[in-house]
Design a protein around this motif. Structure first.
Motif, PDB file in Angstrom:
ATOM      1  N   SER A   3       0.832  -1.212   0.000  1.00 18.95           N
ATOM      2  CA  SER A   3       0.000   0.000   0.000  1.00 18.95           C
ATOM      3  C   SER A   3       0.866   1.262   0.000  1.00 18.95           C
ATOM      4  O   SER A   3       0.487   2.267  -0.605  1.00 18.95           O
ATOM      5  N   ILE A   4       2.006   1.218   0.639  1.00 14.09           N
ATOM      6  CA  ILE A   4       2.912   2.374   0.642  1.00 14.09           C
ATOM      7  C   ILE A   4       3.476   2.589  -0.760  1.00 14.09           C
ATOM      8  O   ILE A   4       3.535   3.714  -1.249  1.00 14.09           O
ATOM      9  N   ILE A   5       3.874   1.516  -1.410  1.00  9.79           N
ATOM     10  CA  ILE A   5       4.402   1.621  -2.776  1.00  9.79           C
ATOM     11  C   ILE A   5       3.328   2.199  -3.701  1.00  9.79           C
ATOM     12  O   ILE A   5       3.590   3.101  -4.494  1.00  9.79           O
ATOM     13  N   ALA A   6       2.106   1.709  -3.563  1.00 10.49           N
ATOM     14  CA  ALA A   6       1.004   2.208  -4.394  1.00 10.49           C
ATOM     15  C   ALA A   6       0.730   3.678  -4.105  1.00 10.49           C
ATOM     16  O   ALA A   6       0.502   4.471  -5.035  1.00 10.49           O
ATOM     17  N   ALA A   7       0.765   4.055  -2.832  1.00 12.60           N
ATOM     18  CA  ALA A   7       0.505   5.451  -2.463  1.00 12.60           C
ATOM     19  C   ALA A   7       1.573   6.377  -3.035  1.00 12.60           C
ATOM     20  O   ALA A   7       1.264   7.441  -3.576  1.00 12.60           O
ATOM     21  N   LEU A   8       2.829   5.985  -2.941  1.00 12.47           N
ATOM     22  CA  LEU A   8       3.914   6.816  -3.478  1.00 12.47           C
ATOM     23  C   LEU A   8       3.886   6.849  -5.005  1.00 12.47           C
ATOM     24  O   LEU A   8       4.150   7.888  -5.605  1.00 12.47           O
ATOM     25  N   PHE A  32      11.818   5.069   4.814  1.00 12.92           N
ATOM     26  CA  PHE A  32      10.493   5.490   4.371  1.00 12.92           C
ATOM     27  C   PHE A  32      10.322   6.995   4.549  1.00 12.92           C
ATOM     28  O   PHE A  32       9.857   7.686   3.642  1.00 12.92           O
ATOM     29  N   TYR A  33      10.693   7.517   5.710  1.00 12.90           N
ATOM     30  CA  TYR A  33      10.559   8.958   5.962  1.00 12.90           C
ATOM     31  C   TYR A  33      11.391   9.757   4.966  1.00 12.90           C
ATOM     32  O   TYR A  33      10.965  10.800   4.481  1.00 12.90           O
ATOM     33  N   GLN A  34      12.591   9.269   4.654  1.00  8.88           N
ATOM     34  CA  GLN A  34      13.434   9.964   3.686  1.00  8.88           C
ATOM     35  C   GLN A  34      12.792   9.939   2.304  1.00  8.88           C
ATOM     36  O   GLN A  34      12.838  10.926   1.568  1.00  8.88           O
ATOM     37  N   GLU A  39      10.157  12.824  -2.036  1.00 11.23           N
ATOM     38  CA  GLU A  39       8.998  12.974  -2.915  1.00 11.23           C
ATOM     39  C   GLU A  39       8.358  14.346  -2.728  1.00 11.23           C
ATOM     40  O   GLU A  39       7.976  15.005  -3.696  1.00 11.23           O
ATOM     41  N   PHE A  40       8.258  14.794  -1.488  1.00 12.29           N
ATOM     42  CA  PHE A  40       7.708  16.121  -1.216  1.00 12.29           C
ATOM     43  C   PHE A  40       8.577  17.200  -1.851  1.00 12.29           C
ATOM     44  O   PHE A  40       8.078  18.121  -2.499  1.00 12.29           O
ATOM     45  N   ASP A  42      10.633  16.932  -4.382  1.00 15.23           N
ATOM     46  CA  ASP A  42      10.614  16.841  -5.841  1.00 15.23           C
ATOM     47  C   ASP A  42       9.282  17.276  -6.453  1.00 15.23           C
ATOM     48  O   ASP A  42       9.256  17.882  -7.519  1.00 15.23           O
ATOM     49  N   SER A  43       8.189  16.959  -5.787  1.00 10.34           N
ATOM     50  CA  SER A  43       6.879  17.156  -6.414  1.00 10.34           C
ATOM     51  C   SER A  43       5.979  18.177  -5.724  1.00 10.34           C
ATOM     52  O   SER A  43       5.036  18.672  -6.332  1.00 10.34           O
ATOM     53  N   GLY A  44       6.237  18.440  -4.447  1.00 10.36           N
ATOM     54  CA  GLY A  44       5.353  19.336  -3.695  1.00 10.36           C
ATOM     55  C   GLY A  44       4.059  18.679  -3.245  1.00 10.36           C
ATOM     56  O   GLY A  44       3.166  19.345  -2.746  1.00 10.36           O
ATOM     57  N   ARG A  45       3.952  17.374  -3.439  1.00 11.27           N
ATOM     58  CA  ARG A  45       2.763  16.644  -3.014  1.00 11.27           C
ATOM     59  C   ARG A  45       2.549  16.811  -1.510  1.00 11.27           C
ATOM     60  O   ARG A  45       3.494  16.943  -0.750  1.00 11.27           O
TER      61      ARG A  45
END
Length: 158
Positions: A3-8, A32-34, A39-40, A42-45
């Motif tokens: 589920s984490i892989i899918a969410a990311l 995971f936190y890194q 991701e944040f 790079d993308s601002g998500r």
């Protein structure tokens, strides 16, 4: 973990994660936190994380929201107890310890939450409002609070 892989991988503007670190060992959680930070960056998500590991994720958060799920009335269950910028909240939250009567007298001037007694002493969490400050007084020990201690202080009041 799937589920984490899918969410990311979803690349959604808002990603909600409920206890994503459950079952992970310390090293896996740090990785995971890194990944979330990368991701944040790079993308601002936006990532919304519901967790019981409050102090562990405090360095990752820009905003903190404490929801109250332990109220006696189901009408109030889930209400927002506190919502604030993480660094501002941490900057105004302190634990005052000292002799019980003197600590209670000092804390009564502020938004305060009882954190318990120890012998003749007492600890009280204080959340300062804009313009307020604590006096420097050798009779008291004053320490910054962690997010987890702030959460505990708010919940102990119920």
């Amino acid at each position: 973990m799937t589920s984490i892989i899918a969410a990311l991988a979803s690349k959604a503007d808002f990603t909600f994660l409920d206890e994503p670190e459950a079952g992970m060992d310390t090293l896996s959680r740090e990785k995971f936190y890194q990944m979330l930070l990368d991701e944040f960056s790079d993308s601002g998500r936006a990532f919304v994380i519901a967790t019981h590991l409050i102090d562990e994720v405090s360095d990752l958060t820009e905003e903190v929201i404490f929801l109250d799920f332990h109220l006696k009335s189901t009408l109030d269950c889930g209400r927002i107890r506190l919502m604030e910028n993480t660094q501002q909240l941490l900057g105004r939250s302190f634990l005052i310890s000292g002799l019980k009567e003197k600590t209670e007298a000092l804390a009564s001037k502020y938004e305060s939450y009882d954190m318990g007694n120890f012998g003749r002493g007492k600890s009280i969490a204080v959340l300062l409002r804009p313009g307020e400050s604590l006096p420097e007084d050798p009779e008291f020990t004053i320490k910054p609070l962690t997010l987890q201690k702030i959460f505990a202080a708010l919940c102990m009041e119920e």
